[in-house]
Design a protein around this motif. Structure first.
Motif, PDB file in Angstrom:
ATOM      1  N   GLY A   1       0.827  -1.187   0.000  1.00  0.00           N
ATOM      2  CA  GLY A   1       0.000   0.000   0.000  1.00  0.00           C
ATOM      3  C   GLY A   1       0.872   1.251   0.000  1.00  0.00           C
TER       4      GLY A   1
ATOM      5  N   LYS B   1       1.099   3.709   2.224  1.00  0.00           N
ATOM      6  CA  LYS B   1       1.767   3.998   3.495  1.00  0.00           C
ATOM      7  C   LYS B   1       3.051   3.188   3.633  1.00  0.00           C
ATOM      8  CE  LYS B   1      -2.454   5.084   6.057  1.00  0.00           C
ATOM      9  NZ  LYS B   1      -3.373   4.584   7.094  1.00  0.00           N
TER      10      LYS B   1
ATOM     11  N   THR C   1      -0.777  -3.575   7.764  1.00  0.00           N
ATOM     12  CA  THR C   1      -1.897  -4.494   7.974  1.00  0.00           C
ATOM     13  C   THR C   1      -3.087  -4.232   7.070  1.00  0.00           C
ATOM     14  OG1 THR C   1      -2.836  -3.115   9.709  1.00  0.00           O
ATOM     15  CG2 THR C   1      -1.277  -4.801  10.383  1.00  0.00           C
ATOM     16  N   GLN C   2      -3.274  -3.019   6.621  1.00  0.00           N
ATOM     17  CA  GLN C   2      -4.494  -2.699   5.882  1.00  0.00           C
ATOM     18  C   GLN C   2      -4.624  -3.563   4.626  1.00  0.00           C
ATOM     19  OE1 GLN C   2      -5.071   1.498   5.239  1.00  0.00           O
ATOM     20  NE2 GLN C   2      -6.867   1.187   3.973  1.00  0.00           N
ATOM     21  N   LEU C   3      -3.608  -3.551   3.782  1.00  0.00           N
ATOM     22  CA  LEU C   3      -3.656  -4.331   2.544  1.00  0.00           C
ATOM     23  C   LEU C   3      -3.621  -5.832   2.835  1.00  0.00           C
ATOM     24  CD1 LEU C   3      -3.781  -4.086  -0.547  1.00  0.00           C
ATOM     25  CD2 LEU C   3      -1.281  -4.125  -0.554  1.00  0.00           C
TER      26      LEU C   3
ATOM     27  N   ASN D   1      -4.637  -7.430   5.438  1.00  0.00           N
ATOM     28  CA  ASN D   1      -5.907  -7.885   5.979  1.00  0.00           C
ATOM     29  C   ASN D   1      -7.005  -7.904   4.920  1.00  0.00           C
ATOM     30  OD1 ASN D   1      -5.942  -8.592   8.951  1.00  0.00           O
ATOM     31  ND2 ASN D   1      -4.613  -6.816   8.891  1.00  0.00           N
ATOM     32  N   THR D   2      -6.925  -7.021   3.933  1.00  0.00           N
ATOM     33  CA  THR D   2      -7.876  -7.077   2.821  1.00  0.00           C
ATOM     34  C   THR D   2      -7.695  -8.385   2.061  1.00  0.00           C
ATOM     35  OG1 THR D   2      -7.917  -4.671   2.626  1.00  0.00           O
ATOM     36  CG2 THR D   2      -8.656  -5.930   0.704  1.00  0.00           C
TER      37      THR D   2
ATOM     38  N   ILE E   1      -0.130  -0.195  16.113  1.00  0.00           N
ATOM     39  CA  ILE E   1      -0.893  -0.640  14.949  1.00  0.00           C
ATOM     40  C   ILE E   1      -1.012  -2.164  15.041  1.00  0.00           C
ATOM     41  CG2 ILE E   1      -0.943  -0.770  12.429  1.00  0.00           C
ATOM     42  CD1 ILE E   1       0.842   1.796  12.448  1.00  0.00           C
TER      43      ILE E   1
ATOM     44  N   PRO F   1      -6.200  -5.642  12.683  1.00  0.00           N
ATOM     45  CA  PRO F   1      -6.988  -4.566  13.275  1.00  0.00           C
ATOM     46  C   PRO F   1      -8.481  -4.846  13.380  1.00  0.00           C
ATOM     47  CG  PRO F   1      -6.143  -3.894  11.130  1.00  0.00           C
ATOM     48  CD  PRO F   1      -5.570  -5.239  11.437  1.00  0.00           C
TER      49      PRO F   1
END
Length: 178
Positions: free
Chosen positions: A53, A55, A118-120, A122-123, A146, A150
């Motif tokens: 991602g 970030k 984690t965002q990507l 976890n997606t 973080i 999450p």
């Protein structure tokens, strides 16, 4: 599955209480463990494509120096069309993760690493798009930060542990397959 064969992998470090970074995004807690060989060199040599991602990309760029993945094709998943790319191996991806996986399966072969945050990752987990996940648990408690996981949609995700090992009596490595 049409197209070529790819394996999508997660490979990430966390504190013992489940945080990948402080609230500010610092991963300094990993520094004392950098001398411990967790198999990263073998892992990265087997990776053909890195996906991250915005970030994570910006954090990697903030370290300065050479781009750390010059031998891998790279995709940065972002809606920011003005993102500056620091290496010729990189592309910006503006579509969803399903479309990215379809693109990878149709045009590439080999191993794909979902790098960093984690965002990507976890997606990819939520949509059952990861083939494996390696988690390295460091012997430190951050207390806040973080989180590795999450939030999840309210469903149970069954993981199959294929290996758990202690590295130099310090770091716990667990490998899951999906």
């Amino acid at each position: 599955m049409n197209g070529m064969s790819i394996q999508i992998k997660g490979y990430i470090a966390t504190s013992a209480d489940g945080y990948i970074a402080t609230k500010e995004g610092s991963v300094e807690f990993l520094a004392p463990y950098q001398a411990i060989d967790c198999g990263y060199n073998d892992f990265i040599q087997d990776i053909d494509i890195v996906v991250m991602g915005r970030k994570t990309y910006e954090v990697i760029c903030s370290f300065g120096g050479e781009w750390p993945y010059p031998n891998q094709k790279g995709f940065i998943v972002t809606s920011d069309s003005s993102l500056d790319l620091v290496h010729s191996s990189l592309s910006v991806w503006h579509h969803g993760v399903h479309e990215l996986v379809d693109h990878l399966r149709q045009n590439f072969e080999g191993n794909v690493w979902i790098v960093g945050g984690t965002q990507l990752q976890n997606t990819f987990l939520e949509y059952n798009l990861l083939n494996s996940l390696e988690i390295f648990v460091m012997p430190v408690l951050l207390g806040d930060g973080i989180p590795l996981f999450p939030s999840f949609k309210p469903h149970v995700q069954q993981l199959k542990s294929i290996q758990a090992e202690m590295i130099e009596n310090t770091i716990i490595k667990t490998t899951y397959i999906f």
